[in-house]
Each structure stands twice: as structure tokens, then as C-alpha cells.
Design an enzyme around this catalytic site. Structure first.
Site, PDB file in Angstrom:
ATOM      1  N   CYS A   1      13.575  10.590   6.096  1.00 20.25           N
ATOM      2  CA  CYS A   1      13.505  10.443   7.248  1.00 20.25           C
ATOM      3  C   CYS A   1      14.917  10.767   8.840  1.00 20.25           C
ATOM      4  O   CYS A   1      14.703  11.219   9.369  1.00 20.25           O
ATOM      5  CB  CYS A   1      13.055   8.601   7.809  1.00 20.25           C
ATOM      6  SG  CYS A   1      14.232   8.034   6.692  1.00 20.25           S
TER       7      CYS A   1
ATOM      8  N   GLU B   1      10.578   1.539  10.733  1.00 18.53           N
ATOM      9  CA  GLU B   1      10.820   2.484   9.826  1.00 18.53           C
ATOM     10  C   GLU B   1       9.783   3.585  10.217  1.00 18.53           C
ATOM     11  O   GLU B   1       9.653   4.415   9.865  1.00 18.53           O
ATOM     12  CB  GLU B   1      11.729   2.701   8.777  1.00 18.53           C
ATOM     13  CG  GLU B   1      11.551   1.099   8.061  1.00 18.53           C
ATOM     14  CD  GLU B   1      13.187   0.802   8.956  1.00 18.53           C
ATOM     15  OE1 GLU B   1      13.848   1.428   9.735  1.00 18.53           O
ATOM     16  OE2 GLU B   1      13.264  -0.477   9.161  1.00 18.53           O
TER      17      GLU B   1
ATOM     18  N   LYS C   1       1.111  -0.817  -0.011  1.00 16.31           N
ATOM     19  CA  LYS C   1       0.095  -0.055  -0.008  1.00 16.31           C
ATOM     20  C   LYS C   1       1.118   1.202   0.027  1.00 16.31           C
ATOM     21  O   LYS C   1       1.662   1.581   1.283  1.00 16.31           O
ATOM     22  CB  LYS C   1      -0.933  -0.100   0.878  1.00 16.31           C
ATOM     23  CG  LYS C   1      -2.114   1.103   0.670  1.00 16.31           C
ATOM     24  CD  LYS C   1      -2.443   1.401   1.897  1.00 16.31           C
ATOM     25  CE  LYS C   1      -2.210   2.340   2.252  1.00 16.31           C
ATOM     26  NZ  LYS C   1      -2.190   3.947   1.337  1.00 16.31           N
TER      27      LYS C   1
ATOM     28  N   GLU D   1      10.030  15.898  14.947  1.00 17.02           N
ATOM     29  CA  GLU D   1       9.711  15.770  14.180  1.00 17.02           C
ATOM     30  C   GLU D   1       9.216  16.464  12.760  1.00 17.02           C
ATOM     31  O   GLU D   1       7.933  16.811  12.769  1.00 17.02           O
ATOM     32  CB  GLU D   1      10.401  14.249  13.220  1.00 17.02           C
ATOM     33  CG  GLU D   1       9.707  14.050  11.908  1.00 17.02           C
ATOM     34  CD  GLU D   1      10.178  12.890  10.864  1.00 17.02           C
ATOM     35  OE1 GLU D   1       8.992  12.180  11.340  1.00 17.02           O
ATOM     36  OE2 GLU D   1      10.634  12.400  10.215  1.00 17.02           O
TER      37      GLU D   1
ATOM     38  N   GLY E   1       2.713   4.054  13.175  1.00 19.23           N
ATOM     39  CA  GLY E   1       3.319   3.325  13.716  1.00 19.23           C
ATOM     40  C   GLY E   1       2.484   2.439  14.606  1.00 19.23           C
ATOM     41  O   GLY E   1       2.726   1.164  15.570  1.00 19.23           O
TER      42      GLY E   1
ATOM     43  N   GLY F   1       7.424   4.891   7.782  1.00 20.68           N
ATOM     44  CA  GLY F   1       6.324   6.090   7.658  1.00 20.68           C
ATOM     45  C   GLY F   1       6.136   6.887   8.972  1.00 20.68           C
ATOM     46  O   GLY F   1       7.568   6.383   9.679  1.00 20.68           O
ATOM     47  N   SER F   2       5.255   7.403   9.914  1.00 17.75           N
ATOM     48  CA  SER F   2       5.594   8.207  10.921  1.00 17.75           C
ATOM     49  C   SER F   2       5.344   7.112  12.303  1.00 17.75           C
ATOM     50  O   SER F   2       4.904   6.039  12.345  1.00 17.75           O
ATOM     51  CB  SER F   2       4.257   9.222  10.882  1.00 17.75           C
ATOM     52  OG  SER F   2       3.222   9.044  11.285  1.00 17.75           O
ATOM     53  N   THR F   3       5.770   7.700  13.267  1.00 18.42           N
ATOM     54  CA  THR F   3       5.891   7.453  14.726  1.00 18.42           C
ATOM     55  C   THR F   3       4.191   7.021  15.129  1.00 18.42           C
ATOM     56  O   THR F   3       4.132   5.867  15.341  1.00 18.42           O
ATOM     57  CB  THR F   3       6.584   7.726  16.148  1.00 18.42           C
ATOM     58  OG1 THR F   3       7.939   7.858  14.808  1.00 18.42           O
ATOM     59  CG2 THR F   3       7.161   6.799  17.044  1.00 18.42           C
TER      60      THR F   3
HETATM   61  P1  NAD Z   1       2.740   8.395   7.758  1.00 17.06           P
HETATM   62  O1  NAD Z   1       2.889   7.634   9.179  1.00 17.06           O
HETATM   63  O2  NAD Z   1       1.218   9.388   7.857  1.00 17.06           O
HETATM   64  O3  NAD Z   1       1.717   7.548   6.062  1.00 17.06           O
HETATM   65  C1  NAD Z   1       2.312   6.116   6.132  1.00 17.06           C
HETATM   66  C2  NAD Z   1       1.795   5.262   5.511  1.00 17.06           C
HETATM   67  O4  NAD Z   1       1.051   5.011   6.075  1.00 17.06           O
HETATM   68  C3  NAD Z   1       0.861   5.675   4.841  1.00 17.06           C
HETATM   69  O5  NAD Z   1       1.001   4.818   2.822  1.00 17.06           O
HETATM   70  C4  NAD Z   1      -0.890   6.115   4.982  1.00 17.06           C
HETATM   71  O6  NAD Z   1      -1.531   5.885   4.198  1.00 17.06           O
HETATM   72  C5  NAD Z   1      -0.453   4.422   5.785  1.00 17.06           C
HETATM   73  N1  NAD Z   1      -1.346   4.818   7.569  1.00 17.06           N
HETATM   74  C6  NAD Z   1      -1.701   6.036   7.427  1.00 17.06           C
HETATM   75  N2  NAD Z   1      -2.692   5.684   8.733  1.00 17.06           N
HETATM   76  C7  NAD Z   1      -3.040   4.321   8.472  1.00 17.06           C
HETATM   77  C8  NAD Z   1      -3.510   3.352   9.621  1.00 17.06           C
HETATM   78  N3  NAD Z   1      -3.580   3.881  10.808  1.00 17.06           N
HETATM   79  N4  NAD Z   1      -2.844   2.233   9.421  1.00 17.06           N
HETATM   80  C9  NAD Z   1      -1.849   1.439   8.138  1.00 17.06           C
HETATM   81  N5  NAD Z   1      -1.649   2.957   7.145  1.00 17.06           N
HETATM   82  C10 NAD Z   1      -1.930   3.613   7.967  1.00 17.06           C
HETATM   83  O7  NAD Z   1       3.546   9.053   7.615  1.00 17.06           O
HETATM   84  P2  NAD Z   1       4.060  10.565   6.231  1.00 17.06           P
HETATM   85  O8  NAD Z   1       3.484  11.608   6.776  1.00 17.06           O
HETATM   86  O9  NAD Z   1       3.927   9.715   4.675  1.00 17.06           O
HETATM   87  O10 NAD Z   1       5.472  10.360   6.171  1.00 17.06           O
HETATM   88  C11 NAD Z   1       6.414  10.672   6.973  1.00 17.06           C
HETATM   89  C12 NAD Z   1       6.906  10.093   8.042  1.00 17.06           C
HETATM   90  O11 NAD Z   1       7.759   8.954   7.065  1.00 17.06           O
HETATM   91  C13 NAD Z   1       8.175  10.859   8.656  1.00 17.06           C
HETATM   92  O12 NAD Z   1       7.938  10.355  10.347  1.00 17.06           O
HETATM   93  C14 NAD Z   1       9.370   9.866   8.262  1.00 17.06           C
HETATM   94  O13 NAD Z   1      10.502   9.886   9.206  1.00 17.06           O
HETATM   95  C15 NAD Z   1       8.590   8.342   8.028  1.00 17.06           C
HETATM   96  N6  NAD Z   1      10.162   8.163   7.341  1.00 17.06           N
HETATM   97  C16 NAD Z   1      10.521   7.046   7.798  1.00 17.06           C
HETATM   98  C17 NAD Z   1      11.890   6.522   7.477  1.00 17.06           C
HETATM   99  C18 NAD Z   1      12.399   5.453   7.403  1.00 17.06           C
HETATM  100  O14 NAD Z   1      13.358   4.657   6.705  1.00 17.06           O
HETATM  101  N7  NAD Z   1      12.761   5.416   8.824  1.00 17.06           N
HETATM  102  C19 NAD Z   1      12.054   6.458   5.749  1.00 17.06           C
HETATM  103  C20 NAD Z   1      10.987   7.453   5.477  1.00 17.06           C
HETATM  104  C21 NAD Z   1       9.740   7.887   5.791  1.00 17.06           C
END
Ligand code: NAD
Length: 503
Positions: free
Chosen positions: A310, A276, A201, A407, A259, A254-256
């Protein structure tokens, strides 16, 4: 410099078509290209202009269920496919990415906003590199033989034991919007090498290159159902996928905050989860640093991809003896960056991915001003259309300010002054995050010592943002657990099975 450069005409037919008229995309489920079962769609927007360039399906829980079932149905055959055959398909995928590199880079720029050079020279080759690296790993998976010390073994017999590495099963890969294709490849390549099948996804703001990659993967010979791609909102399709009992493992970037939601959703069937997550990475400039290297290096660590990285170096710690010179150098570097549409070759920094993200970043800067920090440069929105924010350098901050602790995920650098190494180690580690760090020094001894004392999954010395498919990347503390890239990433997708025989 206040002008915002406009787009130049893209070279590839697909990117041109996106600019000419919105294109309707379909998802891949069980080898079929389909829309959402209720017909719902979401717009894909070019963040540099606000123009709608396409529509993607907003998958329903029913669609998610179909995709998971398709991945399950494909699992037995794919997991038993000889590793060399899996490797050959992964290698072909890499070749097809290379063959379509200009098109993929242009599509990524239109959907995400990033300057073309970021995709063309860093991220898309990086995605191909992931498939090549894990093509090699597919044929190198091995268990161990063990000599146990069991005291109650039958007289005259021997115990012979060994371990097998087996694919974990159906993987849900959920990825964010900042570097869509390469982060997707970081999940798909090791999972497929291990023999897992997947439901991917991508982020709702940036799904177009994941869907194009899926076409290339089908062309490379990946059997139907081994990869399924579902697009849609996180709260609807992402949440349904993370909670689905047919999923054995979630690989999330994605975001903490998300996560945590994924961990909660995984409890039902105790899925394996790797995370991650976010970061607030320190950039430590020692008094003996080569400033001709360190100043542009520190600036690039935060302004590359508009800070939507990130591992972005968002907290600079500069020794008091060089503080004035470094802050002046960072501000002047920021002032010199040319903002514009990513499809203009002169653009050095593009827009932020969405209006929501631009507002969030602007709010952080406004909050810092109110709290008494000095905005040395930037901070304001730029241009009449799009989501551009000027690269921003903030000084005179205190450790408790939001701009220091949270962040931001935008082009905002906070600079702090320090006097000695113990002080800077304590300040750098004073964060819930532990994703990455960089140390800038000519002293081998200081570099080694700091690399051990900084709490982070990666420490760079005299560089930042050096990625390779062979280098594990991931976090400690609330930056998550598990590693992408490198041999370590295979462990995310393999179980240990113990076989113990009395002979
Ligand atoms: P996000 O957490 O909002 O979304 C990430 C993904 O999760 C998207 O596909 C989103 O549709 C999905 N998602 C959202 N809510 C969900 C839920 N309740 N259940 C399942 N899936 C859900 O993050 P973002 O705003 O897209 O990305 C930015 C974040 O990603 C930042 O915090 C950044 O630091 C992090 N990031 C981390 C790394 C790493 O390797 N550590 C790399 C890139 C980005």
C-alpha cells in the site's frame, strides 16, 4: 535477464503437502472448523505456476450470521477477562508464530507469490511483533479523572468525574491479499488487547495463513468464539459481514473503492469504521541526496513485494541536476532483479498475486505508452506460466496520465523531474491519496521542512517501508482514516465512557 527461477522443495510438511496435492481448508466459527453451509469452495492458486494448491470455503450470509453470533456470545466473557490474562494469550500467540515461522513463510509464498525472504524476515516476524506489542498495551489501558466546572452543582457538594475505556464490541476485520498475515495481525492484536471479539475475513486469493494463524491462536488458549475466521468472496461474504447488524465496528484494509462500499454497508446500524486504503506515495530525491543510498532505496520502495504494497513509492520526483543519473540507476537496478518462484532462495521478485492483477498492471503500462510516456525498462509479462511482470520504470509522463494518478499496485515506477522545493511539494501533494512518502537528502533542514509539508500519514527520511508494531501507519485524504500499529491503533477498538458523580 529473462529466466524465471523454479521452486525448490519447501522445508515444512504443510507447504510440501500443498505442493503435492490440493488441500481442503475449513473456516473457524464458534470453535468449530466448518465448510460453507452450501458446500461452495474457491480454489487457492500458486500464482508462480497457476497450480491449484487448495480449496477454501466460500462463506454464505448464513455462515457470516453464525460467526457474528459466536463473536457476540463470546464478548461478555472475553471483555471481562483480566487484562494480564489477555496479554498472556497474545504473548503465547507471538511465541507460536515464531515457533512456526518457516512454515508460515512458505505457505504465504505459495499462496501469495512473495519471495520467501519477505515473509521469513519481514512480515511473519512483524506479525509476531504485533501480538507482543499489544500484549503490553492490554495491561496499559486507562481512563482519566476530570474536574468539571459545572455551575449548577448542589451547594456543599462536589462533582467527581472520570472516564473508562471500554471495548467497542464485535469487530469485523477485512483484509487484503498483498501482505496477508502481518495485515491480519495488525487488526487482531489491538482488537483482542482491547477486549473485543472478532470475525476475520481474509482475502479470497490468500486465506491459508490466516486459517493457520487461527489454529495457532486456539493452541495459545484463545477461548472459542473470540476469533472466528470466515473465508470467501468479497461480494458475498465480505459484503454480508460489513452489513451485519451484529457487528459494532469494521476494521478494513483494502482498496479505496471497497472502502466506499464498506462505508455504505455500515450505515444500517452506524458501525464504527476505520479504513486503511490505497496510496500513490511520492519518493522525493533532493540534489544533495546520497545517491548510493537513494537509488537502491527508491528502487526497493517500489519493487519490494512486486509493488504490491500500500505504501509503495510509486511516484519518484528527482531534481533536474541528478535526473539522468538517477533514472539510469533505477533502470539498471530493475534490469538486475531476478524473477522467480518465491520458494527459490535466489528469487528477488515473485509473480503478481493473480492473473487478474497482472493484466491490470500490463494495461496501465500499455496505456502509458499510448499516452506518449517512455517505458525505460520492463513493462512486459515474463515467463510461460505464472503472473510475472518485469519491473518497470516509466519517464516522460504528464501529471494527468492514469499511470501517474491511479494506484497500480504492481512493480511500476513513474519518474518525474523537478526544479525547486515548492514545485515538488505541490506535485507530490497533487493526489487524492495521502498514505506515505519518503524524502532523500543529507540536509536536516530540508528533511524537516518537507516532512511537515507533505500530505501523508507517514514520512520516511532516507528510508522507505520501515515498519514496526510501535509506529502508527495509515492515511490522510482518500487513503483512509484510523491508524494500525502503535498506541494509536488501540483507539480504534475502545470507546470512552464518562462517569459523573455528585459526592
Ligand atoms: P480489495 O478492496 O479488493 O479487497 C480487500 C478485502 O475486502 C478482501 O478481503 C475482499 O474480499 C474484501 N471485499 C471486497 N469487496 C467487498 C465488499 N463489497 N464488502 C466487503 N468486503 C469486500 O483490496 P485488495 O485488492 O485485496 O488489496 C489491494 C488494496 O489494499 C490496495 O488498494 C492497497 O493499497 C490496499 N492496502 C492498503 C493498506 C493500508 O494499510 N493502507 C495495506 C495493504 C493494502
Amino acid at each position: 535477464m529473462t529466466s524465471i527461477l523454479t521452486a525448490v522443495r519447501p522445508a515444512s510438511a504443510r507447504a510440501q503437502a500443498l505442493l503435492d496435492a490440493p488441500q481442503d481448508a475449513r473456516m473457524l466459527i464458534g470453535g468449530d472448523w466448518v465448510g460453507a453451509s452450501d458446500g461452495a469452495t474457491l480454489p487457492s492458486i500458486d500464482p508462480a505456476t497457476g497450480a491449484v494448491i487448495g480449496h477454501i470455503p466460500d462463506a454464505t450470509p448464513h455462515d457470516i450470521d453464525r460467526a457474528v453470533r459466536a463473536a457476540r456470545a463470546a464478548f461478555d466473557s472475553w471483555s471481562q477477562t483480566p487484562p494480564a490474562e489477555r496479554a498472556a494469550i497474545l504473548w503465547r500467540i507471538a511465541d507460536l508464530i515464531d515457533a512456526n515461522i518457516d512454515e508460515l513463510a512458505e505457505m504465504e509464498t505459495l499462496d501469495q507469490g512473495k519471495p520467501l525472504y519477505v515473509g521469513r524476515w519481514a512480515e511473519i516476524p512483524g506479525a509476531a511483533g504485533q501480538f507482543r506489542f499489544f500484549a503490553g498495551q492490554a495491561t496499559a489501558i486507562e481512563g482519566r479523572t476530570i474536574t468539571p466546572s459545572i455551575t449548577y452543582q448542589p451547594a456543599g457538594k462536589q462533582v467527581h468525574a472520570w472516564t473508562l475505556r471500554e471495548p467497542v464490541g464485535v469487530v469485523a476485520a477485512i483484509v487484503p491479499w498483498n501482505s496477508p498475515l502481518v495485515l491480519t495481525a495488525m487488526k487482531l492484536a489491538p482488537a483482542l488487547a482491547a477486549g473485543c471479539t472478532l470475525v476475520l475475513k481474509p482475502a479470497e486469493d490468500t486465506s491459508l495463513t490466516a486459517l493457520r494463524l487461527a489454529e495457532l491462536m486456539v493452541e495459545a488458549g484463545l477461548p472459542a468464539g473470540v476469533l472466528n475466521v470466515v473465508t470467501g468472496r468479497g461480494a458475498r461474504s465480505g459484503a454480508a459481514l460489513a452489513a451485519h447488524h451484529g457487528v459494532d465496528k469494521v476494521a478494513f484494509t483494502g482498496s479505496t473503492a471497497t472502502g466506499r462500499a464498506i462505508l455504505d454497508a455500515s450505515k444500517g446500524n452506524l458501525k464504527r469504521v476505520t479504513l486503511e486504503l490505497g496510496g500513490k506515495s511520492p519518493v522525493i530525491v533532493l540534489p544533495d541526496a546520497d545517491l548510493d543510498l537513494a537509488i537502491p532505496g527508491a528502487a526497493n520502495a517500489i519493487f519490494f513485494n512486486g509493488g504490491q504494497v500500500c505504501v509503495a513509492g510509486s511516484r519518484a520526483f528527482v531534481h533536474a541536476s541528478i535526473y539522468d543519473r538517477v533514472i539510469e540507476g533505477l533502470s539498471s537496478y530493475a534490469d538486475g532483479l531476478q524473477l522467480g518462484h518465491g520458494l527459490n532462495p535466489a528469487t528477488q521478485m515473485g509473480p503478481l498475486v493473480s492473473a487478474r492483477q497482472a493484466e491490470r498492471v500490463a494495461d496501465f503500462v500499455a496505456g502509458a505508452r499510448t499516452a506518449g510516456a517512455s517505458v525505460m525498462t520492463g513493462g512486459e509479462r515474463s515467463g510461460d506460466a505464472g503472473t510475472f511482470i518485469r519491473p518497470t520504470v516509466i519517464a516522460d509522463v504528464s501529471p494527468d496520465m492514469d499511470v501517474v494518478r491511479e494506484e497500480i499496485f504492481g512493480p511500476v515506477l513513474v519518474v518525474q523531474r523537478y526544479d525547486d522545493l515548492d514545485q515538488v511539494v505541490a506535485a507530490a501533494n497533487d493526489s487524492v491519496y495521502g498514505l506515505a512518502a519518503s524524502v532523500w537528502t543529507e540536509s536536516l533542514s530540508s528533511a524537516h521542512r518537507l516532512s511537515r509539508r507533505i500530505q501523508a500519514g507517514t514520512v520516511w527520511i532516507n528510508c522507505h517501508l520501515m515498519y514496526d508494531a510501535s509506529l502508527p501507519i495509515g492515511g490522510v485524504k482518500q487513503s483512509g482514516y484510523g491508524r494500525d500499529s502503535g498506541v494509536a491503533a488501540l483507539d480504534n477498538y475502545l470507546e470512552w465512557k464518562t462517569v459523573c458523580a455528585v459526592l
